[in-house]
Enzyme design. Structure first.
Site, PDB file in Angstrom:
ATOM      1  N   HIS A 111       0.846  -1.197   0.000  1.00 24.38           N
ATOM      2  CA  HIS A 111       0.000   0.000   0.000  1.00 24.38           C
ATOM      3  C   HIS A 111       0.877   1.240   0.000  1.00 24.38           C
ATOM      4  O   HIS A 111       1.822   1.348   0.777  1.00 24.38           O
ATOM      5  CB  HIS A 111      -0.901   0.046   1.231  1.00 24.38           C
ATOM      6  CG  HIS A 111      -1.679   1.327   1.333  1.00 24.38           C
ATOM      7  ND1 HIS A 111      -2.818   1.564   0.599  1.00 24.38           N
ATOM      8  CD2 HIS A 111      -1.458   2.450   2.061  1.00 24.38           C
ATOM      9  CE1 HIS A 111      -3.268   2.780   0.870  1.00 24.38           C
ATOM     10  NE2 HIS A 111      -2.462   3.338   1.751  1.00 24.38           N
ATOM     11  N   ASP A 135     -15.008   3.432   7.833  1.00 23.66           N
ATOM     12  CA  ASP A 135     -14.007   4.349   7.276  1.00 23.66           C
ATOM     13  C   ASP A 135     -14.617   5.282   6.245  1.00 23.66           C
ATOM     14  O   ASP A 135     -14.264   6.465   6.195  1.00 23.66           O
ATOM     15  CB  ASP A 135     -12.864   3.561   6.645  1.00 23.66           C
ATOM     16  CG  ASP A 135     -11.807   4.491   6.070  1.00 23.66           C
ATOM     17  OD1 ASP A 135     -11.170   5.218   6.854  1.00 23.66           O
ATOM     18  OD2 ASP A 135     -11.630   4.511   4.836  1.00 23.66           O
ATOM     19  N   ARG A 139     -14.200  13.571   8.285  1.00 25.06           N
ATOM     20  CA  ARG A 139     -12.902  14.191   8.559  1.00 25.06           C
ATOM     21  C   ARG A 139     -12.566  15.250   7.525  1.00 25.06           C
ATOM     22  O   ARG A 139     -12.000  16.299   7.836  1.00 25.06           O
ATOM     23  CB  ARG A 139     -11.801  13.114   8.565  1.00 25.06           C
ATOM     24  CG  ARG A 139     -11.782  12.239   9.801  1.00 25.06           C
ATOM     25  CD  ARG A 139     -10.937  10.989   9.579  1.00 25.06           C
ATOM     26  NE  ARG A 139      -9.582  11.333   9.181  1.00 25.06           N
ATOM     27  CZ  ARG A 139      -8.800  10.551   8.445  1.00 25.06           C
ATOM     28  NH1 ARG A 139      -9.266   9.389   8.001  1.00 25.06           N
ATOM     29  NH2 ARG A 139      -7.576  10.920   8.138  1.00 25.06           N
ATOM     30  N   SER A 177      -7.537   4.396   9.375  1.00 21.33           N
ATOM     31  CA  SER A 177      -8.215   4.419   8.075  1.00 21.33           C
ATOM     32  C   SER A 177      -7.501   3.517   7.080  1.00 21.33           C
ATOM     33  O   SER A 177      -8.115   2.661   6.426  1.00 21.33           O
ATOM     34  CB  SER A 177      -8.274   5.855   7.547  1.00 21.33           C
ATOM     35  OG  SER A 177      -8.776   5.906   6.222  1.00 21.33           O
ATOM     36  N   LYS A 202      -8.686  -0.852   6.052  1.00 22.56           N
ATOM     37  CA  LYS A 202      -8.964  -1.306   4.686  1.00 22.56           C
ATOM     38  C   LYS A 202      -8.012  -2.426   4.280  1.00 22.56           C
ATOM     39  O   LYS A 202      -8.415  -3.407   3.640  1.00 22.56           O
ATOM     40  CB  LYS A 202      -8.866  -0.130   3.710  1.00 22.56           C
ATOM     41  CG  LYS A 202      -9.946   0.922   3.898  1.00 22.56           C
ATOM     42  CD  LYS A 202      -9.989   1.902   2.762  1.00 22.56           C
ATOM     43  CE  LYS A 202      -8.836   2.888   2.759  1.00 22.56           C
ATOM     44  NZ  LYS A 202      -8.981   3.937   3.775  1.00 22.56           N
TER      45      LYS A 202
END
Length: 438
Positions: free
Chosen positions: A82, A161, A168, A183, A187
């Site tokens: 990621h 999320d 947010r 967050s 995921k």
């Protein structure tokens, strides 16, 4: 238990119990806790922070707020990568095929681009026919057959999320490291992989502007992953300049194919970061004993064309009309009405680049989205011709813009020119990697 009491508790800087965090997340998802109370709680978190155990529980509850993908019936250690988002960051399209070619299992769910950052799904969809919206069983079948697949996230993955992120964004609570970390990791964990390599960007084109903030975020995410049973490593990489030379969806697919075809130098930053990320994926998957072993395997897979074949196989499985033609001639993805060279005023060494502004220039051409509903032109964008520290002669193009709609071309050129600074002296070389957290 009342939400107002929990807001006050966090405002005083006290730690929540697991039961209290369970109450907050379940209540917000089921609608019993309204936006205004959740906003107040997240602002308290921004000011007071959260302890390690709190962040892990928050991530666990967010992960379990919707579907959790079960990949246990797939062979081997499932490993994912990621990136926290950058410019010219086409690493997934290079490292996923290479890792799969070395025996890895890469079952990856990715996102779309917004603002100056690009999204892997948008890049894949630059290939005609590719569909990244797949049911989980079809996704797993592709992974079983090819060793890799990259698709979009399922509709009910981590609904907590989705709700919290939207809130947010409009309440000034985006920058909280506990909220960012939970967050991202919720995921990744809900996607079902066993091991995660995190590419945490830092610099002018990254969300984390300083190395110190990037390290804090990295440490938090690695602790979360490890505490929840996932092998996790974070690599802090530079984003003061674009990682690759291409910015734009079709252009970045072409650059990924160039890397896998051996047409990109081993000294190139994109090549080096790809190899570092892929090496760590192989080590986490138990497929390489150390860095040297991993690099040797990856180099062989690249030189023998096995990584390139894996990319072609994945594109075909995702519905590409003619993946072989794209691999053979990736320039077909970048056909535009005009190519516009961009020159700077004066000459000298590139002393600074503002990567976000370079990404914004490509977005203005149609390569990215200012809003989630914007439609992307997959062929447009820009290709840089110089990197930080290189000399630019008078009248020498710094980049070429690929243009179909010229209505915002002047603005894009101005943004690009403003993003690059020249100086008389050659600056010291800046590192591409700022550290590894494990």
């Amino acid at each position: 238990m009342r939400m107002v009491d929990l807001i006050a508790k966090k405002r005083r800087g006290e730690a929540h119990t697991h039961a209290e965090i369970d109450f907050i997340i379940s209540g917000y998802v089921n609608g019993s806790i309204p936006d205004y109370q959740m906003s107040a709680w997240m602002m308290a978190v921004c000011w007071q922070g959260m302890e390690e155990d709190e962040v892990s529980r928050l991530t666990f509850d967010m992960m379990n707020s919707g579907d959790v993908v079960d990949l246990s019936d797939l062979p081997g250690v499932k490993v994912d990568k990621h990136s926290t988002g950058g410019v010219g960051d086409t690493t997934t399209l290079v490292i996923a095929p290479l890792v799969a070619a070395c025996g890895g299992t890469v079952a990856k769910m990715s996102g779309r681009g917004l603002g100056h950052t690009g999204g892997t799904l948008d890049k894949l969809e630059a290939v005609p026919g590719v569909c990244v919206e797949k049911e989980i069983e079809e996704f797993k079948d592709i992974v079983r057959k090819n060793g890799l697949c990259v698709i979009g996230q399922s509709g009910n993955l981590v609904p907590a999320d989705k709700l919290m992120y939207a809130l947010r964004d409009v309440t000034g609570t985006v920058e909280s490291i506990p909220l960012i970390a939970s967050s991202i990791m919720s995921k990744k964990l809900a996607a079902g992989t066993d091991a995660i390599v995190l590419d945490v960007k830092t610099g002018s084109g990254a969300f984390m502007q300083t190395v110190e903030d990037a390290r804090r975020l990295s440490e938090t995410m690695v602790r979360i992953g490890n505490s929840l049973g996932r092998r996790t490593v974070a690599i802090i990489t530079d984003m003061d300049q674009p990682l690759g030379m291409a910015i734009g969806n079709g252009l970045e697919v072409k650059e990924a194919i160039d890397v896998l075809s051996g047409r990109v130098s081993e000294s190139d930053p994109l090549y080096q970061v790809c190899m570092l990320l892929a090496s760590n994926m192989l080590k986490l998957a138990g497929l390489a004993a150390d860095d040297g072993d991993a690099e040797a395997q990856l180099t062989d897979a690249l030189k023998e064309g096995r990584g390139l074949k894996k990319l072609q196989d994945m594109l075909t499985a995702l519905g590409a009309e003619d993946a072989g033609a794209v691999i053979a001639d990736p320039e077909c993805l970048c056909k535009v009405k005009q190519k516009v060279p961009v020159t700077l005023d004066g000459e000298g060494y590139i002393s600074a680049m503002y990567a976000a502004d370079i990404g914004n220039a490509a977005q203005m051409l149609g390569a990215g989205r200012a809003e989630k509903t914007d439609v992307i032109d997959p062929a447009v964008g820009l290709v840089m011709h110089k990197r930080m520290g290189e000399y630019v002669a008078a009248g020498e193009p710094i980049a070429t813009m690929y243009v179909n709609d010229g209505s915002r071309l002047d603005g894009a050129i101005a943004a690009l020119k403003g993003a690059i600074k020249l100086g008389k002296d050659k600056p010291a070389a800046a590192p591409m990697v700022h550290g590894i957290v494990q």
